[in-house]
Design a protein around this motif. Structure first.
Motif, short mmCIF file in Angstrom:
data_model
loop_
_atom_site.label_atom_id
_atom_site.label_comp_id
_atom_site.label_asym_id
_atom_site.label_seq_id
_atom_site.Cartn_x
_atom_site.Cartn_y
_atom_site.Cartn_z
N ALA A 17 -95.65 -12.31 -84.24
CA ALA A 17 -96.01 -11.10 -85.49
C ALA A 17 -96.16 -11.95 -86.59
CB ALA A 17 -94.31 -10.55 -84.95
N ARG A 18 -95.01 -13.20 -86.53
CA ARG A 18 -95.27 -14.25 -87.64
C ARG A 18 -97.11 -14.42 -87.80
NH1 ARG A 18 -90.31 -16.44 -86.71
NH2 ARG A 18 -91.40 -17.76 -85.30
N LEU A 19 -97.99 -14.83 -86.73
CA LEU A 19 -98.96 -15.21 -86.72
C LEU A 19 -99.98 -13.58 -86.84
CD1 LEU A 19 -99.17 -17.92 -83.51
CD2 LEU A 19 -99.13 -18.48 -86.17
N ASP A 20 -99.22 -12.58 -86.61
CA ASP A 20 -100.49 -11.89 -87.09
C ASP A 20 -100.74 -11.77 -88.64
OD1 ASP A 20 -100.58 -11.20 -84.68
OD2 ASP A 20 -99.23 -9.25 -83.92
N ILE A 21 -99.57 -12.09 -89.03
CA ILE A 21 -99.72 -11.60 -90.66
C ILE A 21 -100.86 -12.64 -90.83
CG2 ILE A 21 -97.89 -9.85 -90.90
CD1 ILE A 21 -96.42 -11.86 -91.42
#
Length: 122
Positions: A17-21
């Motif tokens: 999720a951190r890399l998605d944003i």
């Protein structure tokens, strides 16, 4: 062991999720900053808990001479540790509140990150 497994099971989805944003070009920098901050936090956490416990017991707790056995943990020291662990629950609750608030902006952040990568740079 079960508690540690339950806590660590959430790490891979949170990392994703951190890399998605983040725009794909910044993944390396984002992960290096996250790793550095996490390492510093994990290194200082035991020191901070010990400092809080010492402050609860007293600024200068009574010290036993080196190499002697004092016969157990005093009730003041045990009380200091109990209060310091309770105070760390405040930080855990604050992290949970921040995570709940961040859920509302996740879709917008992912759309912004994907839009920033679709723009071609000259």
């Amino acid at each position: 062991m079960g508690g540690a497994a339950a806590i660590s099971v959430a790490n891979p989805p949170l990392d994703a999720a951190r890399l998605d944003i983040m725009p794909a070009e910044l993944w390396g920098r984002a992960e290096s900053v996250r790793t550095a901050l996490r390492t510093v936090g994990q290194a200082t956490a035991p020191l901070l808990v010990g400092a809080i416990a010492d402050l609860v017991v007293g600024i200068a707790p009574r010290q036993a001479p080196v190499g002697t056995h004092t016969g157990g943990v005093s009730s003041a020291t045990a009380r200091g540790l109990q209060y310091s662990f309770l105070l760390t629950l405040i930080a855990l609750a604050a992290a949970g509140v921040i995570l709940l608030k961040a859920r509302h902006t996740y879709a917008r952040d992912v759309a912004t990150a994907s839009a920033s990568t679709s723009v071609t740079t000259p």
